[in-house]
Write an enzyme that holds these catalytic residues in place. Structure first.
Site, PDB file in Angstrom:
ATOM      1  N   ARG A  89       0.837  -1.213   0.000  1.00 32.77           N
ATOM      2  CA  ARG A  89       0.000   0.000   0.000  1.00 32.77           C
ATOM      3  C   ARG A  89       0.869   1.259   0.000  1.00 32.77           C
ATOM      4  O   ARG A  89       0.522   2.249  -0.633  1.00 32.77           O
ATOM      5  CB  ARG A  89      -0.957   0.012   1.193  1.00 32.77           C
ATOM      6  N   GLU A  92       2.021   1.602  -3.427  1.00 28.01           N
ATOM      7  CA  GLU A  92       0.908   2.112  -4.232  1.00 28.01           C
ATOM      8  C   GLU A  92       0.755   3.624  -4.044  1.00 28.01           C
ATOM      9  O   GLU A  92       0.512   4.359  -5.002  1.00 28.01           O
ATOM     10  CB  GLU A  92      -0.373   1.387  -3.825  1.00 28.01           C
ATOM     11  N   SER A 115      15.740  14.502   1.441  1.00 27.54           N
ATOM     12  CA  SER A 115      16.743  13.567   1.919  1.00 27.54           C
ATOM     13  C   SER A 115      16.100  12.395   2.643  1.00 27.54           C
ATOM     14  O   SER A 115      15.135  12.559   3.391  1.00 27.54           O
ATOM     15  CB  SER A 115      17.699  14.277   2.886  1.00 27.54           C
TER      16      SER A 115
END
Length: 147
Positions: A89, A92, A115
């Site tokens: 997830r 995603e 960073s």
């Protein structure tokens, strides 16, 4: 001696056996929760005292404490596309919102990146009438490209 990967597995097992939480470990070693969790999962080296404290709290031996101090090979994914549902997830989210995040960083900060070295992470649960929410904060130093 244990490898960092073997030590991480020992930590997961010891947490179940002892009932020690990530928050208790972080408090004991005196470091932030996300950093401590990542370190004990093999992503950061711990100092000697931090490693000894964590190993003692988890009832692990000197081999684990030594492994906690080793310099890691960072990156925890075994495949380019993760299969664990929680990690997938997040993958995603980056697939869907990555271009948006990039555009907003560039618009608000200029040509550069966030960073992942000078970085803070926070994960917390927030009550919500429609169902509790998970808030993940990625807080990285802005690094401008220098041409």
């Amino acid at each position: 001696m244990l490898s960092k990967h073997e030590a991480a597995e020992a930590v997961r097992q010891a947490k179940v056996k002892t009932g020690v939480t990530w928050a208790q470990l972080a408090e004991a070693v005196g470091k932030p929760l996300a950093w401590t969790t990542a370190a004990l999962l093999g992503q950061h080296p711990m100092g000697k005292d931090e490693a000894a404290t964590a190993a003692a709290l988890l009832e692990l031996g000197d081999d684990a404490a030594l492994a906690f101090q080793l310099q890691p090979s960072r990156g925890a994914l075994d495949a380019a596309v993760p299969v664990d549902p929680t990690i997938y997830r997040l993958y995603e989210v980056v697939q869907v919102y990555g271009p948006t995040i990039k555009e907003l960083i560039h618009e608000q900060c200029g040509d550069g990146i966030m960073s992942a070295i000078n970085f803070r992470l926070d994960v917390r649960r927030v009550p919500d009438p429609a169902g509790d929410r998970v808030v993940i904060t990625l807080d990285g130093k802005y690094l401008p490209y220098q041409w």
